[in-house]
Design a protein around this motif. Structure first.
Motif, PDB file in Angstrom:
ATOM      1  N   SER A 178      38.211  40.726  42.177  1.00  0.00           N
ATOM      2  CA  SER A 178      37.727  39.608  41.356  1.00  0.00           C
ATOM      3  C   SER A 178      38.180  38.249  41.871  1.00  0.00           C
ATOM      4  O   SER A 178      37.510  37.246  41.638  1.00  0.00           O
ATOM      5  CB  SER A 178      38.190  39.787  39.911  1.00  0.00           C
ATOM      6  OG  SER A 178      39.602  39.858  39.845  1.00  0.00           O
ATOM      7  N   LYS A 179      39.321  38.174  42.566  1.00  0.00           N
ATOM      8  CA  LYS A 179      39.845  36.891  43.022  1.00  0.00           C
ATOM      9  C   LYS A 179      39.582  36.721  44.516  1.00  0.00           C
ATOM     10  O   LYS A 179      40.116  37.449  45.335  1.00  0.00           O
ATOM     11  CB  LYS A 179      41.333  36.788  42.731  1.00  0.00           C
ATOM     12  CG  LYS A 179      41.656  36.701  41.247  1.00  0.00           C
ATOM     13  CD  LYS A 179      43.136  36.484  41.024  1.00  0.00           C
ATOM     14  CE  LYS A 179      43.452  36.360  39.534  1.00  0.00           C
ATOM     15  NZ  LYS A 179      44.888  36.140  39.279  1.00  0.00           N
ATOM     16  N   LEU A 180      38.728  35.745  44.833  1.00  0.00           N
ATOM     17  CA  LEU A 180      38.408  35.454  46.224  1.00  0.00           C
ATOM     18  C   LEU A 180      39.061  34.125  46.583  1.00  0.00           C
ATOM     19  O   LEU A 180      38.405  33.092  46.703  1.00  0.00           O
ATOM     20  CB  LEU A 180      36.891  35.398  46.417  1.00  0.00           C
ATOM     21  CG  LEU A 180      36.111  36.633  45.948  1.00  0.00           C
ATOM     22  CD1 LEU A 180      34.633  36.456  46.186  1.00  0.00           C
ATOM     23  CD2 LEU A 180      36.618  37.881  46.638  1.00  0.00           C
ATOM     24  N   CYS A 181      40.367  34.163  46.769  1.00  0.00           N
ATOM     25  CA  CYS A 181      41.151  32.949  46.943  1.00  0.00           C
ATOM     26  C   CYS A 181      41.899  32.985  48.276  1.00  0.00           C
ATOM     27  O   CYS A 181      42.340  34.043  48.724  1.00  0.00           O
ATOM     28  CB  CYS A 181      42.162  32.791  45.805  1.00  0.00           C
ATOM     29  SG  CYS A 181      41.420  32.896  44.157  1.00  0.00           S
ATOM     30  N   LEU A 182      42.016  31.830  48.895  1.00  0.00           N
ATOM     31  CA  LEU A 182      42.758  31.731  50.135  1.00  0.00           C
ATOM     32  C   LEU A 182      44.202  32.155  49.903  1.00  0.00           C
ATOM     33  O   LEU A 182      44.834  31.761  48.923  1.00  0.00           O
ATOM     34  CB  LEU A 182      42.714  30.293  50.640  1.00  0.00           C
ATOM     35  CG  LEU A 182      43.313  30.045  52.022  1.00  0.00           C
ATOM     36  CD1 LEU A 182      42.499  30.774  53.078  1.00  0.00           C
ATOM     37  CD2 LEU A 182      43.357  28.556  52.324  1.00  0.00           C
ATOM     38  N   GLY A 183      44.688  32.993  50.811  1.00  0.00           N
ATOM     39  CA  GLY A 183      46.055  33.462  50.684  1.00  0.00           C
ATOM     40  C   GLY A 183      46.213  34.724  49.866  1.00  0.00           C
ATOM     41  O   GLY A 183      47.300  35.286  49.788  1.00  0.00           O
ATOM     42  N   THR A 184      45.119  35.182  49.256  1.00  0.00           N
ATOM     43  CA  THR A 184      45.150  36.422  48.476  1.00  0.00           C
ATOM     44  C   THR A 184      44.397  37.507  49.238  1.00  0.00           C
ATOM     45  O   THR A 184      43.253  37.295  49.650  1.00  0.00           O
ATOM     46  CB  THR A 184      44.513  36.221  47.097  1.00  0.00           C
ATOM     47  OG1 THR A 184      45.220  35.208  46.389  1.00  0.00           O
ATOM     48  CG2 THR A 184      44.540  37.517  46.288  1.00  0.00           C
ATOM     49  N   ALA A 185      45.024  38.644  49.459  1.00  0.00           N
ATOM     50  CA  ALA A 185      44.371  39.738  50.182  1.00  0.00           C
ATOM     51  C   ALA A 185      43.179  40.250  49.384  1.00  0.00           C
ATOM     52  O   ALA A 185      43.293  40.554  48.205  1.00  0.00           O
ATOM     53  CB  ALA A 185      45.362  40.868  50.444  1.00  0.00           C
ATOM     54  N   LEU A 186      42.029  40.313  50.034  1.00  0.00           N
ATOM     55  CA  LEU A 186      40.803  40.785  49.396  1.00  0.00           C
ATOM     56  C   LEU A 186      40.792  42.311  49.388  1.00  0.00           C
ATOM     57  O   LEU A 186      40.922  42.952  50.431  1.00  0.00           O
ATOM     58  CB  LEU A 186      39.592  40.248  50.148  1.00  0.00           C
ATOM     59  CG  LEU A 186      38.220  40.609  49.603  1.00  0.00           C
ATOM     60  CD1 LEU A 186      38.019  39.973  48.237  1.00  0.00           C
ATOM     61  CD2 LEU A 186      37.132  40.146  50.565  1.00  0.00           C
ATOM     62  N   GLN A 187      40.639  42.902  48.207  1.00  0.00           N
ATOM     63  CA  GLN A 187      40.590  44.349  48.069  1.00  0.00           C
ATOM     64  C   GLN A 187      39.144  44.815  48.107  1.00  0.00           C
ATOM     65  O   GLN A 187      38.314  44.338  47.329  1.00  0.00           O
ATOM     66  CB  GLN A 187      41.256  44.790  46.758  1.00  0.00           C
ATOM     67  CG  GLN A 187      42.727  44.423  46.665  1.00  0.00           C
ATOM     68  CD  GLN A 187      43.570  45.121  47.713  1.00  0.00           C
ATOM     69  OE1 GLN A 187      43.317  46.271  48.059  1.00  0.00           O
ATOM     70  NE2 GLN A 187      44.569  44.429  48.221  1.00  0.00           N
ATOM     71  N   LEU A 188      38.842  45.750  49.006  1.00  0.00           N
ATOM     72  CA  LEU A 188      37.488  46.266  49.174  1.00  0.00           C
ATOM     73  C   LEU A 188      37.487  47.766  48.954  1.00  0.00           C
ATOM     74  O   LEU A 188      38.447  48.459  49.282  1.00  0.00           O
ATOM     75  CB  LEU A 188      36.967  45.948  50.579  1.00  0.00           C
ATOM     76  CG  LEU A 188      36.896  44.465  50.939  1.00  0.00           C
ATOM     77  CD1 LEU A 188      36.749  44.300  52.437  1.00  0.00           C
ATOM     78  CD2 LEU A 188      35.745  43.799  50.219  1.00  0.00           C
ATOM     79  N   SER A 189      36.383  48.279  48.413  1.00  0.00           N
ATOM     80  CA  SER A 189      36.300  49.723  48.192  1.00  0.00           C
ATOM     81  C   SER A 189      34.858  50.178  48.277  1.00  0.00           C
ATOM     82  O   SER A 189      33.924  49.401  48.087  1.00  0.00           O
ATOM     83  CB  SER A 189      36.880  50.105  46.822  1.00  0.00           C
ATOM     84  OG  SER A 189      36.126  49.505  45.777  1.00  0.00           O
ATOM     85  N   ASP A 190      34.693  51.474  48.593  1.00  0.00           N
ATOM     86  CA  ASP A 190      33.388  52.139  48.641  1.00  0.00           C
ATOM     87  C   ASP A 190      33.530  53.426  47.841  1.00  0.00           C
ATOM     88  O   ASP A 190      34.269  54.320  48.234  1.00  0.00           O
ATOM     89  CB  ASP A 190      32.991  52.451  50.085  1.00  0.00           C
ATOM     90  CG  ASP A 190      31.746  53.321  50.154  1.00  0.00           C
ATOM     91  OD1 ASP A 190      30.936  53.248  49.223  1.00  0.00           O
ATOM     92  OD2 ASP A 190      31.611  54.067  51.133  1.00  0.00           O
TER      93      ASP A 190
END
Length: 334
Positions: free
Chosen positions: A146-158
């Motif tokens: 939900s958080k697409l912020c600089l410095g925050t690791a983006l969590q991805l899933s399939d």
């Protein structure tokens, strides 16, 4: 009265039946001869030329097995003057039915059938069919945190089962993990692409556009105004959604130790150091925080200033290293 019959068909085969049905294995011209004999031993014969026209030469060529949801081309050798009719179970024909080649989109899994009928210009017909195995295809889906912020690791899933995964994050980096995390080094728009395959070798891919947002500014400054300390966020546009202050003064009580808003105040009652923190949350859910230690000396507190009439100007604003702060205070009548 005829007592016996003897047929020769011109292809090396013969029969002594009265009425015969004969199939020729090759096209060509043949001489059919019938010799008849009666009870008295008298013999008569008759011959006739028979032209056997060629059958259409059908042999279906195409991928087998296949993956559901894919489109595959099937064909048979094209013959001049020949017409073709196709029939498919478990799939949808998406090209003309009367061509020697068709494209089929396979919609269901399991064992399906494809069949072609060929009819020559002389009316000779034949058919050919093959059974196909249609394997399930994985469905690539990208779920983004939900958080697409600089410095925050983006969590991805399939969430769809597959055996192999290949992620491309749009910034030159990639991963073959099923549910990777990725840290972007700069803000901007990125195209994430996921390609997956299963144990049958069936493939799928999907892409998703995302925007990595900048973090809000959590810098702040303090103004000592009599017994009260005023705290002001340096976000001059007040663009953040939430400003949450923590004054590091638990002795003042739970409610007094915190505050909200870009401008807030707090009354310190003891001479000591306090860690004051500002947590800023913007409309994108991005969060920044900044804390500093302030030293409070009650004896140094100046007379109370009428905070309704002081004016504060900061140039430039926002600033990075140096700035000029002008204070304008109305003289008290006391």
């Amino acid at each position: 009265k005829v007592a016996g019959w003897f047929w020769t068909f011109g292809d090396g085969n013969s029969s002594n039946l009265q009425n015969e049905v004969h199939s020729y294995m090759k096209a060509g011209t043949y001489t059919v001869k019938l010799v008849a004999t009666n009870n008295t031993g008298c013999v008569d014969s008759i011959s006739k030329r028979v032209v056997v026209n060629p059958m259409p030469n059908l042999s279906i060529v195409g991928k087998n097995p296949v993956c559901n949801g894919t489109t595959v081309t099937y064909s048979t050798k094209k013959e001049a003057g020949c017409q073709y009719q196709w029939w498919v179970s478990g799939g949808n024909i998406i090209s003309p039915l009367d061509s020697n080649a068709i494209s089929v989109n396979w919609a269901t899994t399991g064992t399906d059938l494809i069949k072609v009928i060929g009819i020559t210009a002389l009316g000779c017909s034949a058919n050919e069919e093959i059974h196909l195995l249609v394997n399930p295809k994985p469905s690539a889906q990208i779920a983004v945190g939900s958080k697409l912020c600089l410095g925050t690791a983006l969590q991805l899933s399939d969430s769809i089962p597959a055996t192999k995964f290949m992620w491309h994050f749009g910034d030159g980096d990639s991963s073959n993990s099923q549910n990777p995390s990725h840290l972007y080094s700069s803000t901007g728009n990125y195209k994430i692409t996921l390609r997956v395959s299963n144990s049958y070798g069936c493939l799928d891919s999907v892409s998703k556009l995302i925007t990595i947002h900048a973090l809000p500014d959590a810098a702040w400054f303090m103004i000592n105004s009599g017994k009260t300390n005023w705290f002001h966020a340096l976000d001059s546009a007040y663009s953040a959604k939430y400003y949450d202050w923590q004054f590091g003064d638990p002795a003042s009580g739970t409610s007094a130790n915190t505050a909200s808003g870009h401008l807030s105040k707090h009354l310190f009652t003891k001479n000591q150091s306090y860690t004051v923190k500002l947590i800023v949350t913007d409309a994108n859910g991005c969060i920044s925080e900044h804390d500093s230690i302030i030293n409070v000396s009650i004896s140094d507190i100046s007379p109370e200033i009428n905070t309704d009439i002081y004016d504060l100007a900061i140039y430039p604003n926002p600033f990075t290293n140096k700035t000029l702060i002008n204070f304008t205070l109305q003289e008290s009548a006391h």
